[in-house]
Design an enzyme around this catalytic site. Sequence first.
Site, PDB file in Angstrom:
ATOM      1  N   SER A  97       0.758  -1.354  -0.067  1.00 12.72           N
ATOM      2  CA  SER A  97       0.089   0.066   0.026  1.00 12.72           C
ATOM      3  C   SER A  97       0.963   1.018   0.132  1.00 12.72           C
ATOM      4  O   SER A  97       1.511   1.649   1.089  1.00 12.72           O
ATOM      5  CB  SER A  97      -0.961   0.040   1.162  1.00 12.72           C
ATOM      6  OG  SER A  97      -1.441  -1.084   1.458  1.00 12.72           O
ATOM      7  N   LYS A 172      -7.366   1.522  -2.412  1.00  9.63           N
ATOM      8  CA  LYS A 172      -6.664   1.366  -1.200  1.00  9.63           C
ATOM      9  C   LYS A 172      -6.810   2.414  -0.179  1.00  9.63           C
ATOM     10  O   LYS A 172      -7.361   2.169   0.911  1.00  9.63           O
ATOM     11  CB  LYS A 172      -5.543   0.569  -1.157  1.00  9.63           C
ATOM     12  CG  LYS A 172      -4.926   0.300   0.123  1.00  9.63           C
ATOM     13  CD  LYS A 172      -5.320  -0.816   0.839  1.00  9.63           C
ATOM     14  CE  LYS A 172      -4.602  -1.042   2.359  1.00  9.63           C
ATOM     15  NZ  LYS A 172      -5.215  -2.178   2.902  1.00  9.63           N
ATOM     16  N   LYS A 240       0.401   5.645   8.121  1.00  5.18           N
ATOM     17  CA  LYS A 240       1.140   5.706   6.892  1.00  5.18           C
ATOM     18  C   LYS A 240       0.091   6.038   6.030  1.00  5.18           C
ATOM     19  O   LYS A 240       0.294   6.748   4.684  1.00  5.18           O
ATOM     20  CB  LYS A 240       2.192   4.399   6.684  1.00  5.18           C
ATOM     21  CG  LYS A 240       2.623   4.311   5.520  1.00  5.18           C
ATOM     22  CD  LYS A 240       1.947   3.539   4.402  1.00  5.18           C
ATOM     23  CE  LYS A 240       1.823   1.918   5.039  1.00  5.18           C
ATOM     24  NZ  LYS A 240       1.183   1.162   3.893  1.00  5.18           N
TER      25      LYS A 240
HETATM   26  P1  NAD Z   1       5.828  -6.051   7.364  1.00  3.54           P
HETATM   27  O1  NAD Z   1       6.493  -4.723   8.126  1.00  3.54           O
HETATM   28  O2  NAD Z   1       5.520  -7.099   8.377  1.00  3.54           O
HETATM   29  O3  NAD Z   1       6.682  -6.536   6.245  1.00  3.54           O
HETATM   30  C1  NAD Z   1       7.415  -5.838   5.359  1.00  3.54           C
HETATM   31  C2  NAD Z   1       8.593  -6.841   5.018  1.00  3.54           C
HETATM   32  O4  NAD Z   1       9.411  -6.085   3.967  1.00  3.54           O
HETATM   33  C3  NAD Z   1       9.700  -7.102   6.170  1.00  3.54           C
HETATM   34  O5  NAD Z   1       9.752  -8.321   6.222  1.00  3.54           O
HETATM   35  C4  NAD Z   1      10.756  -6.116   5.771  1.00  3.54           C
HETATM   36  O6  NAD Z   1      12.114  -7.188   6.274  1.00  3.54           O
HETATM   37  C5  NAD Z   1      10.883  -6.112   4.298  1.00  3.54           C
HETATM   38  N1  NAD Z   1      11.632  -5.076   3.607  1.00  3.54           N
HETATM   39  C6  NAD Z   1      11.535  -3.825   3.917  1.00  3.54           C
HETATM   40  N2  NAD Z   1      12.417  -3.223   3.009  1.00  3.54           N
HETATM   41  C7  NAD Z   1      12.891  -4.111   2.173  1.00  3.54           C
HETATM   42  C8  NAD Z   1      13.568  -4.059   1.153  1.00  3.54           C
HETATM   43  N3  NAD Z   1      14.226  -2.725   0.606  1.00  3.54           N
HETATM   44  N4  NAD Z   1      13.693  -5.085   0.370  1.00  3.54           N
HETATM   45  C9  NAD Z   1      13.631  -6.287   0.840  1.00  3.54           C
HETATM   46  N5  NAD Z   1      12.756  -6.463   1.684  1.00  3.54           N
HETATM   47  C10 NAD Z   1      12.468  -5.462   2.591  1.00  3.54           C
HETATM   48  O7  NAD Z   1       4.630  -5.108   6.662  1.00  3.54           O
HETATM   49  P2  NAD Z   1       3.149  -6.032   6.466  1.00  3.54           P
HETATM   50  O8  NAD Z   1       2.374  -5.858   7.348  1.00  3.54           O
HETATM   51  O9  NAD Z   1       3.619  -7.102   5.576  1.00  3.54           O
HETATM   52  O10 NAD Z   1       2.762  -4.954   5.142  1.00  3.54           O
HETATM   53  C11 NAD Z   1       3.303  -4.936   3.891  1.00  3.54           C
HETATM   54  C12 NAD Z   1       2.244  -3.976   3.108  1.00  3.54           C
HETATM   55  O11 NAD Z   1       0.876  -4.433   3.080  1.00  3.54           O
HETATM   56  C13 NAD Z   1       2.312  -2.549   3.789  1.00  3.54           C
HETATM   57  O12 NAD Z   1       2.209  -1.527   2.749  1.00  3.54           O
HETATM   58  C14 NAD Z   1       0.891  -2.809   4.500  1.00  3.54           C
HETATM   59  O13 NAD Z   1       0.311  -1.318   4.543  1.00  3.54           O
HETATM   60  C15 NAD Z   1       0.014  -3.686   3.515  1.00  3.54           C
HETATM   61  N6  NAD Z   1      -1.087  -4.131   4.398  1.00  3.54           N
HETATM   62  C16 NAD Z   1      -0.715  -5.075   5.546  1.00  3.54           C
HETATM   63  C17 NAD Z   1      -1.990  -5.603   6.073  1.00  3.54           C
HETATM   64  C18 NAD Z   1      -1.618  -5.951   7.620  1.00  3.54           C
HETATM   65  O14 NAD Z   1      -2.739  -6.242   8.131  1.00  3.54           O
HETATM   66  N7  NAD Z   1      -0.394  -6.256   8.196  1.00  3.54           N
HETATM   67  C19 NAD Z   1      -3.076  -5.489   5.636  1.00  3.54           C
HETATM   68  C20 NAD Z   1      -3.340  -4.806   4.301  1.00  3.54           C
HETATM   69  C21 NAD Z   1      -2.250  -4.334   3.619  1.00  3.54           C
END
Ligand code: NAD
Length: 296
Positions: A97, A172, A240
């Site tokens: 997102s 979104k 965010k």
């Molecule tokens: P998270 O922080 O758990 O996971 C992000 C991952 O990206 C981590 O494992 C981190 O190590 C990795 N990362 C960061 N920078 C990196 C890079 N440069 N190269 C490679 N890996 C890298 O986040 P999440 O909860 O999985 O969310 C991911 C996306 O999905 C976000 O944009 C969030 O807003 C969206 N989202 C989350 C949810 C939720 O309930 N958690 C629901 C819908 C949407």
Amino acid sequence: MNKKIGFIGLGIMGKPMSKNLLKAGYSLVVYDINTDAMNEISALGAEKAESPRDVAEKSEIIITMLPNSPHVKRAVLGPDGVIYGAKTGSVLVDMSSIAPLVSKEICEAVKEKGVIMLDAPVSGGEPKAIDGTLSIMVGGDEEAFGRVEEILKTMGSSVVLVGEIGSGNVTKLANQIIVALNISAMSEAMVLATKSGVDPEKVYKAIRGGLAGSTVLDAKAPMVLDRNFKPGFRIDLHIKDLANALDTAHEVGAPIPLTSQVMEIMQALKVDGKEKQDHSGIVQYYEKLAKVEVKK
Ligand code: NAD
């Protein structure tokens, strides 16, 4: 089916999403800066990559699931980024997102390498990522969408092409505004009921089947009543999204006054050290004002 899929970002969401791709029989090459996360998925059969560039060299479809715009920019356009390894005709599907304008910017940059980008953020959180029943909202080229639709359907039960690049993330943001305002309205109402001496659990049961009932109410009211603010979806991630919503709204000229108020409520909770809690924790802001606690 035999296409190799690259997957970058194995966090709360990316991990179960990549597991569902493996379960569906796709071969995966994965990358995350967190090696533990990569090891977990490679133990299930995925190949580990050295960098986003390495992922792109080894796959035709590249999926990213990263926190926010700067992370996606870095993984795609930064040193050893996807852009340096991607083959002409590859499809980059960013499921993070992020700000819609950044989706457009990255799309333009990769186009010069013959790579087509779709923005495809999701709604549903970790439980639906595990079940493979996410709602996926997609922006971008229709032909490229056709090439990845089946793949997206292994992760989501609803996959909708909304419009051109960036429209997935606009959708979104609309989703996140509705969720944030709903949780705030629910919190205000439950604090009012409690302060008035009416059992908030009974109020919830009485209204959930009426016009005020909603998916948000059913997901979040029980969490509040149980005092369970374990995420779920963290307040800092919602901040965010609202920051991206406010920026986008100001750029296109669509004032969103209620969103700005909820943003300040979330900022107050962050100052209070609650930013890692689930967004149902918003209720604590109202509880502090009214000096009551909503509970069973
Ligand atoms: P998270 O922080 O758990 O996971 C992000 C991952 O990206 C981590 O494992 C981190 O190590 C990795 N990362 C960061 N920078 C990196 C890079 N440069 N190269 C490679 N890996 C890298 O986040 P999440 O909860 O999985 O969310 C991911 C996306 O999905 C976000 O944009 C969030 O807003 C969206 N989202 C989350 C949810 C939720 O309930 N958690 C629901 C819908 C949407």
